[in-house]
Motif scaffolding. Structure first.
Motif, short mmCIF file in Angstrom:
data_model
loop_
_atom_site.label_atom_id
_atom_site.label_comp_id
_atom_site.label_asym_id
_atom_site.label_seq_id
_atom_site.Cartn_x
_atom_site.Cartn_y
_atom_site.Cartn_z
N VAL A 1 0.86 -1.19 0.00
CA VAL A 1 0.00 0.00 0.00
C VAL A 1 0.90 1.24 0.00
O VAL A 1 1.82 1.34 0.81
CB VAL A 1 -0.93 0.02 1.23
CG1 VAL A 1 -1.82 1.26 1.20
CG2 VAL A 1 -1.77 -1.25 1.29
N PHE A 2 0.61 2.17 -0.91
CA PHE A 2 1.37 3.42 -0.98
C PHE A 2 0.41 4.59 -0.82
O PHE A 2 -0.51 4.78 -1.61
CB PHE A 2 2.10 3.52 -2.33
CG PHE A 2 2.85 4.83 -2.51
CD1 PHE A 2 3.92 5.14 -1.70
CD2 PHE A 2 2.46 5.74 -3.49
CE1 PHE A 2 4.61 6.34 -1.86
CE2 PHE A 2 3.14 6.92 -3.67
CZ PHE A 2 4.22 7.22 -2.84
N GLU A 3 0.64 5.36 0.25
CA GLU A 3 -0.18 6.53 0.55
C GLU A 3 -1.68 6.23 0.50
O GLU A 3 -2.48 6.97 -0.05
CB GLU A 3 0.18 7.69 -0.39
CG GLU A 3 1.61 8.20 -0.18
CD GLU A 3 1.93 9.43 -1.00
OE1 GLU A 3 1.07 9.85 -1.82
OE2 GLU A 3 3.03 9.99 -0.84
N GLY A 4 -2.05 5.08 1.09
CA GLY A 4 -3.45 4.73 1.22
C GLY A 4 -4.04 3.96 0.06
O GLY A 4 -5.22 3.58 0.11
N TYR A 5 -3.27 3.71 -0.97
CA TYR A 5 -3.78 2.99 -2.14
C TYR A 5 -3.03 1.67 -2.33
O TYR A 5 -1.80 1.65 -2.40
CB TYR A 5 -3.64 3.85 -3.40
CG TYR A 5 -4.52 5.08 -3.39
CD1 TYR A 5 -5.84 5.02 -3.81
CD2 TYR A 5 -4.04 6.30 -2.92
CE1 TYR A 5 -6.66 6.14 -3.80
CE2 TYR A 5 -4.85 7.43 -2.89
CZ TYR A 5 -6.16 7.33 -3.33
OH TYR A 5 -6.97 8.46 -3.30
#
Length: 319
Positions: A142-146
């Motif tokens: 997951v990167f910055e919530g995505y």
């Protein structure tokens, strides 16, 4: 959930024959959760298979029970959030949305990746979620919530498979355990099983950390069976070594490592630095230590060395 049709004749008998057959219609009786396993006169239905809703009719019945009887809520004009499997299909998501708006009349509805919510529960928005629950096991970067869909990996072994392996071990040695004892064997798994730090060495050991009383279990019929060390550690081992159940797949730590390595090189340091364990299966004794041991060994082979931090929150059974 369990389902049973109560025919007109049965209703008449229950009413002492006072009710007219013309006034009666067949009724459907339902039981939910753990009670369904004990209701042997009901047909079992599993609306959710491997984290995916596969039976919308019975899922609707289950949700009605949850909203009305468990939560005591009227869903009309409410806002509802439901967790979603990391690899759920677009068509399945649309079907769930349709049910919530057209059947339950909710005002707003959100379907959110369960792995993303697990990460949010730690107060962070970037990291790798290594999740193993009752029916699903995933590694989700997951990167910055995505969630990054190209690097999500799935392992076809989870908590229910560990329970089934334990049942198979009992049946192989002619113990009085049958498929109908699934719920009791699940309880054995949760209270007795542990993940070995060195499976081969411990399997050869004659030293059992549990006393005879601690490794004994009474079945509903009164039979007392002993869950020996081999059965307990072999069942738990399949999450890290799927070959024990005939699957040519990577184990749990391996899919976590591969998932990270499939991401951009600049992101890998952040992912290794925030690995979050989630799901009830990860609560087994020794699970966190074994995972951390293996992920460190695998990461050590990478050309770029990095710090590895594994978070295993106590509330992660439902996170």
């Amino acid at each position: 959930m369990g389902e049973r049709t109560i025919e007109v004749e049965q209703q008449q008998q229950a009413a002492g024959g006072s009710a007219a057959a013309s006034d009666l219609k067949p009724k459907i009786s339902h039981v939910f959760g753990n009670s369904a396993f004990a209701a042997y006169d009901h047909e079992l239905h599993h609306p959710v298979q491997r984290g995916i809703i596969t039976d919308t009719t019975h899922m609707q019945t289950l949700l009605e029970h949850i909203f009305e009887h468990e939560l005591g809520l009227q869903t009309k004009d409410m806002n509802v959030l439901i967790t979603d499997s990391p690899m759920n299909s677009k068509e399945n998501k649309q079907e769930i949305c349709k049910m919530m708006f057209e059947t339950f009349k909710v005002q707003r509805f959100t379907l959110i990746n369960s792995a993303t919510l697990s990460l949010f529960s730690t107060g962070t928005t970037t990291g790798l979620v290594a999740e193993s629950g009752e029916g699903t096991t995933y590694a989700v970067p997951v990167f910055e919530g995505y969630a990054l869909p190209h690097a999500i990996l799935k392992l076809n072994v989870a908590g229910q498979d560990i329970t089934q392996k334990l049942i198979d071990e009992f049946m192989a040695c002619k113990a009085p355990v049958e498929q109908k004892h699934f719920e009791q064997v699940r309880d054995m798994k949760e209270t007795m099983c542990h993940v070995s730090q060195n499976y081969r060495d411990e399997d050869r050991s004659r030293d059992d950390p549990l006393t005879q009383e601690q490794r004994s279990y009474e079945l509903p019929g009164g039979e007392i069976i002993e869950v020996n060390l081999h059965k307990r550690i072999t069942a738990a081992e399949i999450i890290f070594n799927p070959s024990l159940v005939g699957l040519e797949e990577d184990g749990f730590a391996s899919i976590a490592h591969k998932s990270i390595e499939m991401c951009d090189e600049d992101l890998r340091t952040n992912l290794y630095g925030n690995i979050v364990l989630a799901g009830g299966t990860s609560l087994m004794n020794g699970f966190t230590e074994r995972f951390e041991q293996e992920i460190r060994m695998l990461a050590a082979k990478s050309p770029k060395q990095t710090d590895i931090i594994v978070t295993a929150a106590l509330h992660r059974k439902n996170a």
